[in-house]
Design a protein around this motif. Structure first.
Motif, short mmCIF file in Angstrom:
data_model
loop_
_atom_site.label_atom_id
_atom_site.label_comp_id
_atom_site.label_asym_id
_atom_site.label_seq_id
_atom_site.Cartn_x
_atom_site.Cartn_y
_atom_site.Cartn_z
N ALA A 135 0.86 -1.19 0.00
CA ALA A 135 0.00 0.00 0.00
C ALA A 135 0.89 1.23 0.00
O ALA A 135 2.04 1.19 0.44
CB ALA A 135 -0.91 0.01 1.23
N ASN A 136 0.34 2.34 -0.49
CA ASN A 136 1.11 3.59 -0.42
C ASN A 136 0.75 4.36 0.85
O ASN A 136 -0.09 3.94 1.63
CB ASN A 136 0.93 4.42 -1.69
N ALA A 137 1.38 5.51 1.01
CA ALA A 137 1.24 6.28 2.24
C ALA A 137 0.07 7.24 2.20
O ALA A 137 0.05 8.21 2.94
CB ALA A 137 2.54 7.04 2.52
N SER A 138 -0.90 6.98 1.34
CA SER A 138 -2.18 7.70 1.18
C SER A 138 -2.23 8.44 -0.15
O SER A 138 -1.19 8.77 -0.75
CB SER A 138 -2.50 8.66 2.33
N LEU A 139 -3.46 8.71 -0.58
CA LEU A 139 -3.74 9.55 -1.75
C LEU A 139 -4.76 10.62 -1.34
O LEU A 139 -5.07 10.78 -0.16
CB LEU A 139 -4.25 8.71 -2.92
N LEU A 140 -5.31 11.32 -2.32
CA LEU A 140 -6.04 12.56 -2.03
C LEU A 140 -7.46 12.33 -1.55
O LEU A 140 -7.91 12.95 -0.60
CB LEU A 140 -6.04 13.46 -3.27
N ASP A 141 -8.23 11.49 -2.24
CA ASP A 141 -9.58 11.14 -1.83
C ASP A 141 -9.99 9.88 -2.58
O ASP A 141 -9.25 9.40 -3.46
CB ASP A 141 -10.58 12.29 -2.07
N GLU A 142 -11.15 9.32 -2.23
CA GLU A 142 -11.52 8.03 -2.82
C GLU A 142 -11.72 8.13 -4.33
O GLU A 142 -11.33 7.24 -5.08
CB GLU A 142 -12.81 7.51 -2.16
N GLY A 143 -12.32 9.22 -4.80
CA GLY A 143 -12.56 9.37 -6.24
C GLY A 143 -11.27 9.37 -7.04
O GLY A 143 -11.16 8.66 -8.05
N THR A 144 -10.28 10.16 -6.61
CA THR A 144 -9.03 10.21 -7.35
C THR A 144 -8.23 8.92 -7.18
O THR A 144 -7.50 8.51 -8.08
CB THR A 144 -8.18 11.43 -6.95
N ALA A 145 -8.37 8.26 -6.02
CA ALA A 145 -7.70 6.97 -5.84
C ALA A 145 -8.26 5.93 -6.83
O ALA A 145 -7.51 5.14 -7.40
CB ALA A 145 -7.87 6.48 -4.40
N ALA A 146 -9.58 5.94 -7.01
CA ALA A 146 -10.19 5.03 -7.99
C ALA A 146 -9.71 5.34 -9.40
O ALA A 146 -9.45 4.44 -10.21
CB ALA A 146 -11.71 5.12 -7.91
N ALA A 147 -9.56 6.62 -9.71
CA ALA A 147 -9.06 7.01 -11.03
C ALA A 147 -7.61 6.56 -11.21
O ALA A 147 -7.22 6.13 -12.31
CB ALA A 147 -9.16 8.53 -11.20
N GLU A 148 -6.82 6.65 -10.15
CA GLU A 148 -5.44 6.16 -10.21
C GLU A 148 -5.42 4.64 -10.42
O GLU A 148 -4.55 4.11 -11.12
CB GLU A 148 -4.67 6.53 -8.94
#
Length: 950
Positions: A135-148
């Motif tokens: 896992a990474n050390a976090s992303l910005l929000d669930e929507g952008t994480a899904a896009a990633e």
């Protein structure tokens, strides 16, 4: 002199210090210095039109009155955002503690071991709960994480297949609406064909590369994702699952079912809703994809003594290497929020977390039975916390709102009710009373069944253990938790210890008066999809902030939605793209980018579907205007945009900037200005004045939101008149331009909670204070430049010999002594300072930016340290690497050991200058071994010995 003014507290140098600094520079006044620094023709002709500045007491009264305009109803809206209980020990010791919120991204690992350990805890929590390998050390929000996740699966689709034919990505219609909107934004420019439909009837065709499921779905249903994933795997389709982190305490981990990527948000782990953010998203995948994993990974390595040490691993800064070949422009995280969410797990432990999840599920089941007894149809059977009920929404909504309760009304005949951590049995009785009113019945006494029927199907029951590591089973009393947090804090150098002079990063004061309202419940407990009329306080703040930023940048409108600088870059380019398409010029796809640009610039351009053409820089670090003109004319039929940073990435106000923007406009393009260096513009010039069409701003730089160890950030975009119609929208809350592009981030206003900070910053400084801050930032930078003259060469200067708000000092000549720039960075730790920005934008250099908040005394200490290090370098020999710089940093353990075999004294190692004795900071590890950490990637909490034995 108004000693009660906020600017008096925010700005570091006192008036007598400013005079002394100007004398050092050989100028009579600040105005003379600004004249020598900023080119003629781009200065603003009149002051900024902003409200009169408030002092701190007036502002605290003002923001408290505004908070009361928010109507905080009981929220059962769900859709990825839930009321939470933040443990007070975390609120007081992390959220409200400058030792945590003023830290910088942990690029200098030796003085960031505390944050790195907290992030390693976060990663371990995520891999445990999702059942994934990394896992990474976090992303910005669930929507952008899904896009990633979609982008990653697109990038890694099977090499043997004809990639051009495999472009379809299936999205279940049970995925959150805001996530689907962000996916739409990201899919189109890179050629992904998004197909949204029913996962139960999906046909697994050979032209699909991936699929996204929601677990549980937006309507609360727990579907059989195992069967779907098995069928997808047989069809060579990779799967991503967006999973509710709280539900995974009771539901089996998607990784155990064969998912390739699992994403979501950790907001439910004690983080306030804050009208949409900031919250730490999570991203977990298989180790096979570690090189494609977006964002940051914290890894375990060893230091020079062989002791366990932590660092950022692998692709941490790969945008700077890959540039237009990068698959993501993410270069940040939500560190402060990830730390808090991880600490929530540390504090509660596996038993406490499971109890919370079971309580949520039990109350959802009690509510379902109570509603059924009342005669309300509950469609839900397999669910964790969300019920779907059949109602007349038009009739129910006013009754619920009169009772100060918010539900989510999916359509005229359907409502969702999401139970959360704060829900009590009394809340359930109150909810049922609302439905009694709705069905016009009042003759029954509402009682709750203490043992309602089970709602989690056998196929989804959690069998896999989680959080068995020692850290999650040790700190469950407040005393122990407080001490654990403090033990980590002591390992980190933050702004509450000394100046962090990072060029391009603007580590300025984050004033306590700006920060305090973040803890107030009227700001923290507002759901982003609450009816807009309930959020009057937020609407006043956000609209005012948009207007202030629009005025400061000289543009026509602002969107606060992008929740990082990289997201702001992407949003700006997508708005430009939409503008060209509206004019029938969708073929315009060439983006000119100077060779000196930040690595996220080309990565963002590629994500926006543009083709990058790099323009040259001159030997003085400026854009090569002739090369730019030649390339603009060469591509005039397809020119979409120029991405430019101003002042330049080299810390210079380029005098040709208006000529540059005119060249782009003359050839049909738009100008995007990177706002990383806006701290050198505010009140003196602005992007609109130099001819740009859109800029993003880093509110976590110029406008005082703290860096928080590498996030939160906010990257709003400000646009010229022709781009206003295309500002991003949101599928739930009506927001954006008349021809709005789809969402850039999940929440309509991005990370709204921390926008309070920038609102306060502008409100208290006012036009005069903002302008003064810019002037002092320029004075401070030039003062440091002058103090270092003769010791370090400044690589680039303006035409009159001045730097902007930052400068690049050249450390490459020291290679003759066997010393690299990284050695200077490590040695600065022994002097109690974080290094400036190392080897960006020029390898072998340091970029120094003091900001306006640092005092003359602190800058003198910093300069004395660098000058002392220069003398130490001169005593080094390239043939003998055993010296004070190569061995830096020096730990307390090393200094107090019985043996001392180094060819210099302990005093020189630890106390080379007298001021250090008054406030010594001890690095907790010696120099970390980066190469070892990449060869032996460990990204969870298990002790390194376990891996060595394995």
């Amino acid at each position: 002199m108004n000693t009660n003014a906020f600017s008096y507290r925010h700005i570091g140098p006192r008036e007598e210090d400013q005079k002394a600094m100007l004398d050092t520079l050989g100028v009579d006044s600040i105005e003379d210095l600004i004249y020598q620094t900023i080119p003629d023709g781009i200065r603003l002709e009149k002051p900024l039109d902003l409200d009169e500045p408030m002092n701190e007491y007036e502002y605290m009264t003002h923001i408290h009155e505004l908070s009361k305009k928010n109507k905080v109803f009981k929220s059962y809206i769900g859709l990825g955002y839930h009321p939470t209980i933040m443990p007070a020990v975390i609120q007081r010791n992390i959220l409200e503690n400058p030792g945590w919120y003023t830290a910088y991204t942990p690029y200098q690992a030796e003085i960031a071991q505390g944050r790195l350990e907290a992030l390693l805890n976060f990663q371990t929590m995520i891999t445990d709960l999702t059942g994934m390998e990394i896992a990474n050390a976090s992303l910005l929000d669930e929507g952008t994480a899904a896009a990633e996740a979609m982008s990653l699966l697109f990038a890694v689709r099977d090499r043997e297949q004809k990639k051009a034919e495999i472009v379809k990505f299936f999205v279940s219609d049970s995925v959150l609406p805001q996530t689907i909107d962000v996916l739409k934004t990201r899919a189109l420019p890179i050629g992904i064909d998004l197909v949204i439909g029913d996962e139960n009837t999906f046909e697994f065709g050979s032209d699909y590369f991936g699929a996204l499921l929601q677990y549980p779905g937006k309507n609360g249903v727990i579907t059989d994702i195992k069967s779907f994933i098995e069928k997808a795997t047989e069809a060579n389709i990779k799967t991503a699952v967006a999973a509710d982190i709280m539900s995974l305490l009771l539901l089996e981990a998607p990784g155990k079912f064969g998912a390739d990527v699992v994403v979501g948000t950790t907001q439910r782990f004690g983080i306030p809703m804050g009208y949409g953010g900031p919250h730490a998203a999570y991203f977990a995948t298989k180790e096979t994809y570690k090189r494609e994993l977006p964002g940051r990974i914290i890894g375990v390595t060893k230091d020079a003594d062989g002791n366990r040490a932590l660092r950022m691993a692998l692709q941490t800064r790969e945008q700077h290497i890959k540039r237009d070949r990068a698959t993501s422009n993410i270069c940040t995280a939500q560190v402060l929020l990830a730390v808090m969410a991880g600490m929530y797990s540390v504090y509660h432990g596996p038993i406490g977390l499971k109890n919370i999840a079971e309580s949520i599920n039990l109350r959802a089941r009690k509510l379902a039975e109570g509603l059924s007894i009342l005669g309300v149809k509950v469609s839900s059977q397999n669910y964790f916390d969300t019920l779907e009920v059949t109602v007349d929404s038009q009739k129910l909504k006013p009754i619920a709102e009169k009772a100060e309760v918010n539900l989510f009304y999916a359509d005229p005949s359907t409502a969702y009710i999401s139970i959360n951590e704060t829900t009590s049995d009394n809340d359930l009785i109150y909810l049922l009373s609302i439905f009694e009113t709705y069905i016009e019945s009042s003759d029954s006494k509402i009682e709750l069944n203490s043992n309602p029927s089970n709602s989690i199907p056998n196929f989804a029951n959690r069998k896999t253990e989680y959080l068995q590591e020692e850290v999650f089973n040790s700190y469950h009393s407040e005393t122990e938790m407080m001490r654990y947090i403090k033990s980590l804090e002591r390992k980190d150098l933050s702004l509450n210890h000394s100046m962090i002079s990072l060029g391009s990063c603007t580590m300025k004061l984050n004033a306590a008066s700006e920060m305090l309202p973040l803890s107030w419940p009227n700001w923290g407990t507002m759901h982003p999809f609450a009816p807009i009329e309930q959020a009057e306080g937020y609407q006043i703040v956000l609209k005012s902030l948009e207007n202030y930023l629009t005025e400061i940048t000289g543009f026509a409108a602002t969107s606060l939605q992008p929740n990082s600088g990289a997201q702001g870059e992407y949003a700006g380019l997508m708005v430009i793209k939409a503008y060209h398409e509206s004019r029938g010029e969708g073929h315009r796809n060439i983006c000119l980018i100077p060779s000196s640009a930040h690595g996220t610039n080309p990565a963002s351009a590629v994500m926006a579907g543009m083709q990058v053409v790099v323009t040259k820089s001159t030997e003085h670090g400026n854009i090569d205007v002739e090369d730019l003109k030649q390339k603009a004319e060469q591509h005039k039929d397809n020119l979409a945009a120029l991405m430019v940073t101003y002042p330049s990435t080299h810390g210079v106000y380029e005098s040709a900037i208006k000529e540059i923007t005119k060249i782009i406009h003359d050839n049909g393009g738009q100008v995007y200005m990177d706002g990383a260096n806006m701290n050198a513009q505010v009140g003196l010039t602005n992007p609109g004045n130099i001819g740009a069409d859109v800029c993003h701003l880093n509110l976590h730089k110029t406008f005082a939101i703290p860096h928080g160890g590498g996030g939160p950030g906010v990257g709003p975009i400000c646009v010229a008149e022709q781009l206003v119609p295309f500002l991003p929208g949101n599928p739930v809350i009506n927001k954006g331009g008349d021809d709005a592009i789809t969402a850039i981030s999940a929440a309509p206003y991005g990370s709204a909670l921390v926008c309070l900070i920038s609102y306060g910053y502008i409100k208290m400084l006012g036009a005069s204070g903002l302008t003064k801050a810019t002037e002092i930032a320029i004075l401070n930078a030039n003062y440091i430049k002058e103090r270092l003259e003769g010791h370090y060469k400044t690589l680039y200067s303006g035409e009159r010999g001045r730097a902007a708000h930052e400068m690049i000092i050249d450390c490459r000549p020291f290679k003759a002594f066997g010393i690299e720039v990284s050695d200077i960075a490590k040695r600065l730790m022994d002097y109690g300072f974080h290094a400036p920005t190392v080897s960006f934008p020029v390898a072998g250099t340091m970029m120094v930016e003091p900001t306006e908040s640092e005092s003359k005394e602190e800058m003198d200490r910093f300069c004395d340290a660098l000058i002392s290090i220069k003398h130490e370098i001169e005593n080094c020999n390239s043939s003998e690497p055993n010296n004070v710089l190569k061995n830096a940093p020096h730990t307390l353990e090393l200094l107090t050991a019985d043996d001392w075999n180094l060819p210099y004294s302990r005093k020189q190692a630890a106390y080379p200058l007298d001021f250090i004795k008054l406030n010594k900071f001890w690095p907790s590890v010696r120099r970390v071994d980066d190469a070892y950490g990449d060869r032996n990637l460990i990204c969870t909490c298990a002790p390194i010995e376990d891996y060595i034995e394995a």
